[in-house]
Scaffold this active site. Structure first.
Site, PDB file in Angstrom:
ATOM      1  N   SER A 227     -25.283  15.046   6.647  1.00 47.61           N
ATOM      2  CA  SER A 227     -26.104  15.876   7.529  1.00 47.61           C
ATOM      3  C   SER A 227     -26.024  17.363   7.237  1.00 47.61           C
ATOM      4  O   SER A 227     -26.969  18.102   7.530  1.00 47.61           O
ATOM      5  CB  SER A 227     -25.714  15.627   8.985  1.00 47.61           C
ATOM      6  OG  SER A 227     -24.357  15.964   9.215  1.00 47.61           O
TER       7      SER A 227
ATOM      8  N   HIS B 282     -29.129   9.897   9.146  1.00 46.06           N
ATOM      9  CA  HIS B 282     -30.112  10.829   8.574  1.00 46.06           C
ATOM     10  C   HIS B 282     -30.914  10.199   7.436  1.00 46.06           C
ATOM     11  O   HIS B 282     -31.756  10.863   6.838  1.00 46.06           O
ATOM     12  CB  HIS B 282     -29.414  12.094   8.089  1.00 46.06           C
ATOM     13  CG  HIS B 282     -28.866  12.934   9.195  1.00 46.06           C
ATOM     14  ND1 HIS B 282     -29.598  13.908   9.824  1.00 46.06           N
ATOM     15  CD2 HIS B 282     -27.653  12.910   9.815  1.00 46.06           C
ATOM     16  CE1 HIS B 282     -28.866  14.476  10.773  1.00 46.06           C
ATOM     17  NE2 HIS B 282     -27.683  13.889  10.780  1.00 46.06           N
TER      18      HIS B 282
ATOM     19  N   LYS C 197     -33.029  10.685  15.692  1.00 44.67           N
ATOM     20  CA  LYS C 197     -33.465  11.610  14.644  1.00 44.67           C
ATOM     21  C   LYS C 197     -34.894  11.264  14.217  1.00 44.67           C
ATOM     22  O   LYS C 197     -35.824  11.580  14.938  1.00 44.67           O
ATOM     23  CB  LYS C 197     -32.448  11.609  13.514  1.00 44.67           C
ATOM     24  CG  LYS C 197     -31.098  12.155  14.001  1.00 44.67           C
ATOM     25  CD  LYS C 197     -30.029  12.154  12.972  1.00 44.67           C
ATOM     26  CE  LYS C 197     -28.779  12.877  13.447  1.00 44.67           C
ATOM     27  NZ  LYS C 197     -28.220  12.400  14.732  1.00 44.67           N
TER      28      LYS C 197
END
Length: 396
Positions: free
Chosen positions: A180, A208, A237
Site C-alpha cells: 500500500s 490493494h 478500497k
C-alpha cells in the site's frame, strides 16, 4: 503524574519529531473532488480506485437492503447476524476470486488478524515481508508461531530462510499482494515455486490488488496465474464499500468459521453493505471500462512524474509514491499541494521508514485529463522550488 500529563508529554515528543497527526474532514461523498475542511480539493489520496464508492447503483442497492433488513445485522454470524445477503455476497466473492468458498469479516484488518492468529500454531514459522501492512504485522504478533522477516520482495533471502528452517512443523509465507505504501506487487510465481519446493503455504493480503490488478481486476493471483493458499481482501478500497473477506478452499473457510476469533466474536457487517458490495462486484465483472481508464490515467501520472525527474516507486498500479525524504519536508510539500487545491497528505514514520517520507499519490478512474495536468504542473512548480527536482527540468 496524572495519565493526562504523561500522555501530553508523549504528544509533545510526537510534535517535536514532526509526526503529529490531525483529522481532515470530508464534507461530501468520495469523488475526484471533495470539500475538505471547508475548501474544495482535488483528491489524489483515495483508495476508491474504481470510483464506485459514490456510485448511485451501489447506493440504490443499499437502500433496498435497508428497507428489507434494517440498518444493522444485530449480531455475529453464528447468532442472528447471518442473512441471505451475507451468503449471497460470499458466493459472489468466491466466484470473483475463483476459489471454492469465501468468508466475510467486518473489516480487512479483522480478516488478517483472524487468519494469522488461528492458522499458524506454536511450532510453526511465519516468514513475513518487511513492508507488510500493519494488520498483517499485528496478526503475526497474535500468532504463537515463530516469526522471521525477509527484505522487501527479496526472494533469495526468503529461500535461504525457508531452507534453514525446515525443522518447523509448517512454514507460512505472508505477504501483501500490492504493497500500500510502495505500490509494488509481490512476485507470486517465484513465491509459489519456493512454497512448493520447501512445503510452505502462501497467505496473501490482496486488499490493494482486488479490483485493480489482473486482466479483469481479480487480483494478484489472476495477474500471475498463480493461486495462493489463503487470499485475504477488503471491500473498502476498489469495491467502494466496507468489510473484509477470506477466499480459499471450503475446508479453509469452515476452519475459520470455527476458529477465527475476530469472526466468531464480531458483529457481522450490515446487510446494506453486502448488497452494495455485491452490486460493485457485478459492475466489475460486466464493465471493464473503469479498470481500463484507471490504468491509462495511472500510466500518465507515473510517466509524467518520471519525466519531470521525481523519484517514484512501485509497479504498474494506481499507487504512486513520490519520494521526498525527511518528514518535515514531505509535510511542507503536502501543504503546498493543498494550497494549489490538491489533497495528497504526506506519509511519514512510523508508517514508512525514517528518511523515506513521501507523497503517496493514488489515481482513480474518476480523475480527468485536466486533473492530471494540474497535478503534474503543481508537482513541477513545488518540486523545483523545494529542490526535490533539478531546476533544469522543464514542464511540458
Amino acid at each position: 503524574m496524572s495519565l493526562d500529563h504523561f500522555l501530553a508529554q508523549q504528544l509533545t515528543d510526537t510534535k517535536k519529531a514532526g509526526l503529529y497527526r490531525t483529522f481532515r474532514t470530508m464534507e461530501s461523498a468520495p469523488k475526484r473532488t471533495n470539500r475538505i475542511d471547508g475548501v474544495e480539493q482535488l483528491v489524489f489520496s483515495s483508495n476508491n480506485y474504481l470510483g464506485l464508492a459514490a456510485d448511485k447503483r451501489l447506493a440504490d442497492a443499499a437502500k433496498l437492503a435497508i428497507e428489507e433488513f434494517g440498518t444493522g445485522s444485530s449480531g455475529s454470524r453464528l447468532t442472528t447476524g447471518n442473512t441471505t445477503w451475507h451468503q449471497k455476497l460470499e458466493t459472489k466473492l468466491a466466484s470473483f476470486k475463483q476459489t471454492e468458498a469465501a468468508l466475510l469479516f467486518s473489516s480487512g484488518y479483522l480478516a488478517n488478524i483472524g487468519v494469522l492468529s488461528s492458522i499458524p500454531k506454536q511450532g510453526d514459522l511465519i516468514l513475513s515481508d518487511e513492508l507488510n501492512h500493519a494488520s498483517l504485522i499485528d496478526g503475526c504478533r497474535l500468532s504463537k508461531a515463530d516469526k522471521v522477516i525477509y527484505p522487501h520482495l527479496h526472494m533469495e533471502t526468503l529461500e535461504k530462510q525457508l531452507k534453514e528452517n525446515m525443522q518447523y512443523n509448517r512454514r507460512f509465507i505472508v505477504t501483501d499482494g500490492v504493497f500500500s505504501m510502495d505500490g509494488t506487487i509481490a512476485p507470486l510465481v517465484e513465491m509459489r515455486r519456493l512454497a512448493d519446493k520447501y512445503e510452505a503455504y502462501i497467505i496473501v493480503d490482496d486488499a490493494h490488488g482486488t479490483g485493480v490488478v489482473g486482466e479483469s481486476g481479480r487480483g494478484t493471483s489472476e495477474h500471475f496465474g498463480v493461486l495462493s493458499d489463503v487470499i485475504i481482501g477488503t471491500l473498502s478500497k476498489a469495491v467502494g464499500c466496507e468489510g473484509g473477506f477470506v477466499a480459499g478452499s471450503s475446508i479453509l473457510i469452515d476452519y475459520l468459521k470455527n476458529h477465527a476469533r475476530s469472526f466468531i466474536f464480531q458483529t457481522s457487517i450490515p446487510q446494506a453493505s453486502c448488497a452494495s458490495a455485491y452490486t460493485a462486484l457485478e459492475i466489475m465483472d460486466s464493465d471493464k471500462g473503469h479498470l481500463e481508464r484507471l490504468r491509462s490515467l495511472s500510466a500518465q501520472v507515473r510517466s509524467g512524474l518520471t519525466n519531470l525527474g521525481f523519484n517514484i516507486r512501485g509497479d504498474e498500479t494506481p499507487i504512486i509514491p513520490v519520494m521526498i525524504g525527511e518528514a518535515d519536508k514531505a509535510f511542507l510539500f503536502a501543504e503546498r499541494l493543498q494550497a494549489k487545491g490538491i489533497f495528497a497528505p504526506a506519509i511519514r514514520p512510523p508508517t514508512v521508514p525514517e528518511g523515506e517520507s513521501r507523497i503517496r499519490l493514488t489515481v482513480t478512474a474518476e480523475h480527468q485529463k485536466r486533473d492530471i495536468e494540474h497535478l503534474l504542473q503543481s508537482f513541477y512548480l513545488i518540486g523545483r522550488d523545494m529542490k526535490v527536482i533539478g531546476r533544469e527540468k522543464n514542464f511540458v
